[in-house]
Design a protein around this motif. Structure first.
Motif, mmCIF file in Angstrom:
data_model
loop_
_atom_site.group_PDB
_atom_site.id
_atom_site.type_symbol
_atom_site.label_atom_id
_atom_site.label_comp_id
_atom_site.label_asym_id
_atom_site.label_seq_id
_atom_site.Cartn_x
_atom_site.Cartn_y
_atom_site.Cartn_z
ATOM 1 N N GLY A 1 0.809 -1.231 -0.074
ATOM 2 C CA GLY A 1 0.206 0.002 0.111
ATOM 3 C C GLY A 1 0.785 1.273 -0.142
ATOM 4 O O GLY A 1 2.089 1.287 -0.065
ATOM 5 N N TRP A 2 0.115 2.423 0.251
ATOM 6 C CA TRP A 2 0.663 3.650 0.063
ATOM 7 C C TRP A 2 1.750 3.740 1.223
ATOM 8 O O TRP A 2 1.705 3.503 2.214
ATOM 9 C CB TRP A 2 -0.258 4.725 0.525
ATOM 10 C CG TRP A 2 0.080 6.096 0.794
ATOM 11 C CD1 TRP A 2 0.731 6.872 0.003
ATOM 12 C CD2 TRP A 2 -0.044 6.862 1.858
ATOM 13 N NE1 TRP A 2 1.029 8.236 0.631
ATOM 14 C CE2 TRP A 2 0.415 8.087 1.833
ATOM 15 C CE3 TRP A 2 -0.692 6.487 3.193
ATOM 16 C CZ2 TRP A 2 0.535 9.173 2.908
ATOM 17 C CZ3 TRP A 2 -0.584 7.364 4.229
ATOM 18 C CH2 TRP A 2 -0.114 8.828 3.941
ATOM 19 N N SER A 3 2.741 4.430 0.724
ATOM 20 C CA SER A 3 4.346 4.605 1.404
ATOM 21 C C SER A 3 4.906 3.571 2.112
ATOM 22 O O SER A 3 5.737 3.694 2.741
ATOM 23 C CB SER A 3 3.873 5.658 2.791
ATOM 24 O OG SER A 3 3.234 5.084 3.671
ATOM 25 N N CYS A 4 4.642 2.511 1.366
ATOM 26 C CA CYS A 4 5.327 1.055 1.801
ATOM 27 C C CYS A 4 6.150 0.521 1.022
ATOM 28 O O CYS A 4 6.422 1.230 0.142
ATOM 29 C CB CYS A 4 4.295 0.063 2.184
ATOM 30 S SG CYS A 4 3.263 0.515 3.712
ATOM 31 N N ASP B 1 7.771 -3.207 -5.430
ATOM 32 C CA ASP B 1 7.738 -1.645 -4.967
ATOM 33 C C ASP B 1 6.964 -1.057 -5.932
ATOM 34 O O ASP B 1 7.226 -1.014 -6.943
ATOM 35 C CB ASP B 1 9.032 -0.954 -4.963
ATOM 36 C CG ASP B 1 9.971 -1.498 -3.887
ATOM 37 O OD1 ASP B 1 9.471 -2.260 -2.806
ATOM 38 O OD2 ASP B 1 11.225 -1.217 -3.912
ATOM 39 N N GLN B 2 5.752 -0.512 -5.454
ATOM 40 C CA GLN B 2 5.013 0.219 -6.347
ATOM 41 C C GLN B 2 5.583 1.388 -6.887
ATOM 42 O O GLN B 2 6.516 1.962 -6.475
ATOM 43 C CB GLN B 2 3.609 0.759 -5.908
ATOM 44 C CG GLN B 2 2.623 -0.330 -5.336
ATOM 45 C CD GLN B 2 1.389 -0.582 -5.757
ATOM 46 O OE1 GLN B 2 1.264 -0.193 -7.089
ATOM 47 N NE2 GLN B 2 0.305 -0.921 -5.095
ATOM 48 N N HIS C 1 -2.933 -5.181 -0.089
ATOM 49 C CA HIS C 1 -3.283 -4.395 1.046
ATOM 50 C C HIS C 1 -3.300 -2.920 0.837
ATOM 51 O O HIS C 1 -2.597 -2.342 0.124
ATOM 52 C CB HIS C 1 -1.879 -4.441 2.172
ATOM 53 C CG HIS C 1 -2.122 -3.514 3.279
ATOM 54 N ND1 HIS C 1 -1.555 -2.354 3.636
ATOM 55 C CD2 HIS C 1 -3.059 -3.474 4.439
ATOM 56 C CE1 HIS C 1 -1.934 -1.645 4.442
ATOM 57 N NE2 HIS C 1 -2.799 -2.436 5.064
ATOM 58 N N SER C 2 -4.533 -2.660 1.248
ATOM 59 C CA SER C 2 -4.807 -0.867 1.224
ATOM 60 C C SER C 2 -4.550 -0.447 -0.378
ATOM 61 O O SER C 2 -5.292 -0.804 -0.983
ATOM 62 C CB SER C 2 -3.673 -0.095 2.058
ATOM 63 O OG SER C 2 -4.161 0.990 2.312
ATOM 64 N N MET C 3 -3.647 0.321 -0.661
ATOM 65 C CA MET C 3 -3.569 0.777 -2.234
ATOM 66 C C MET C 3 -3.219 -0.279 -2.943
ATOM 67 O O MET C 3 -3.424 -0.511 -4.247
ATOM 68 C CB MET C 3 -2.298 1.829 -2.287
ATOM 69 C CG MET C 3 -2.324 2.379 -3.755
ATOM 70 S SD MET C 3 -0.854 3.530 -3.847
ATOM 71 C CE MET C 3 0.434 2.629 -3.774
ATOM 72 N N GLY C 4 -2.565 -1.486 -2.334
ATOM 73 C CA GLY C 4 -2.333 -2.498 -3.245
ATOM 74 C C GLY C 4 -3.787 -3.430 -3.553
ATOM 75 O O GLY C 4 -3.894 -3.961 -4.694
ATOM 76 N N GLY C 5 -4.652 -3.264 -2.574
ATOM 77 C CA GLY C 5 -6.039 -3.717 -2.937
ATOM 78 C C GLY C 5 -6.770 -2.882 -4.028
ATOM 79 O O GLY C 5 -7.197 -3.379 -4.741
ATOM 80 N N MET C 6 -6.322 -1.741 -3.919
ATOM 81 C CA MET C 6 -6.859 -0.788 -4.879
ATOM 82 C C MET C 6 -6.319 -1.092 -6.464
ATOM 83 O O MET C 6 -7.101 -1.010 -7.495
ATOM 84 C CB MET C 6 -6.548 0.642 -4.545
ATOM 85 C CG MET C 6 -7.263 1.151 -3.151
ATOM 86 S SD MET C 6 -6.603 2.749 -2.848
ATOM 87 C CE MET C 6 -7.281 2.743 -1.014
#
Length: 337
Positions: A74-77, A99-100, A141-146
């Motif tokens: 997700g975001w910032s990870c 890494d996104q 997770h989070s942004m990863g789910g998005m």
């Protein structure tokens, strides 16, 4: 983006990145008393350059011929956010994490942030790590789910071809600031305006590593009684993100609306919510689960007694659910065959 800003502002943001440059790698590679939080010692680097020239950091672990699990943070990870799961599953499965864009050691590239970009990057990763006809269990997770939702909406034909099952953890599709209760006073009593969330979370400032910062993180992102070492691990991961990226993505996430993209997920899907999640409260997970139930893809909705970082705060329960979904994926594949 920075080229369009006043020179003084751009300079301040570059300076913020410079302040954290020295410890970014150390934050990701540090070790803990709880060894499951430590980085896996033997990642395989998967080379990947996107169409716009951005190099994405992609790692693979475990047996090359094993069933594939793809983790999307997700975001910032970064990749290391998934250390507990990488260490738990890499002995038996082919585990992939990346890494996104802009996060960790991945380039930002030239594309603007958004659902299409998230979807295209995930599609490129799956191209790079899956053999023809092979399918993976996707975990976001989070942004990863998005990201998974955006990918399904943009590439519905790929869902059945590349995904055997999906696990969506503490994620959302829309109305992120308006439903959050993470900002004291404002969010707890009134819907948070988008501009307020963009101002607070979009500020490109380095995060301190003091004990007070860990306590604040635990009280807003995790549960206040979580293990202090887990809060320390989470803070180290977030602090390893460039402040400019953390701020820029936060501002765009605040306005992100994926609509009913989850309805294009046609494989068995588990949705996990955090009972005390202030950032993406359970209403988001319920909304997504309802969409999946309508299409017949929902396997189950599971709520765990955690804050937002469900796979860290309740790693054993999270891992058990993922193992169950791997079994579901196996049965689904057998029936399809």
């Amino acid at each position: 983006m920075l080229a369009k800003l006043p020179e003084a502002v751009a300079g301040l943001r570059s300076g913020a990145d410079a302040l954290v440059a020295a410890h970014r790698g150390q934050s990701r590679s540090r070790k803990y008393r709880t060894v499951s939080l430590d980085p896996h010692p033997a990642p395989e680097v998967v080379p990947l350059v996107t169409e716009d020239g951005a190099r994405l950091r992609v790692h693979a672990y475990g047996p090359e011929q094993g069933d594939v699990i793809v983790f999307i943070h997700g975001w910032s990870c970064c990749i290391e956010y998934w250390n507990p799961q990488i260490n738990a599953f890499a002995g038996e499965y082919r585990v992939v994490a990346y890494d996104q864009r802009g996060h960790g050691e991945s380039d930002w590239g030239t594309r603007p942030f958004g659902g299409e970009q998230l979807a295209d990057d995930l599609s490129a990763v799956l191209d790079a790590v899956l053999r023809p006809g092979q399918r993976a269990v996707l975990v976001g997770h989070s942004m990863g789910g998005m990201t998974i939702q955006a990918w399904a909406g943009r590439y519905p034909q790929q869902v059945g071809q590349r995904a055997a099952a999906v696990l969506l953890a503490t994620t959302a599709a829309r109305q992120i600031p308006g439903r959050a209760t993470i900002i004291p006073v404002i969010g707890e009593h009134l819907p948070t305006p988008v501009w307020v969330a963009q101002t607070i979370f979009g500020a490109p400032v380095p995060l301190p590593g003091f004990a007070i910062a860990r306590k604040l993180l635990a009280s807003r992102i995790m549960t206040s009684d979580c293990d202090p070492e887990l809060a320390e691990f989470a803070l180290s991961i977030v602090r390893s993100c460039r402040p400019t990226i953390r701020g820029a993505v936060a501002r765009d996430l605040a306005a992100l609306d994926l609509g009913a993209a989850a309805s294009h997920i046609t494989v068995p899907t588990s949705v996990i919510a955090g009972e005390y999640d202030k950032l993406l409260p359970t209403v988001h997970s319920v909304e997504i689960a309802d969409l999946l139930a309508e299409t017949g893809a929902l396997d189950r909705l599971l709520t765990l007694p955690t804050g937002h970082l469900v796979n860290i705060e309740a790693a054993a329960e999270f891992d058990a659910e993922l193992r169950r979904m791997i079994q579901v994926a196996g049965r689904s594949s057998a029936v399809a065959s």
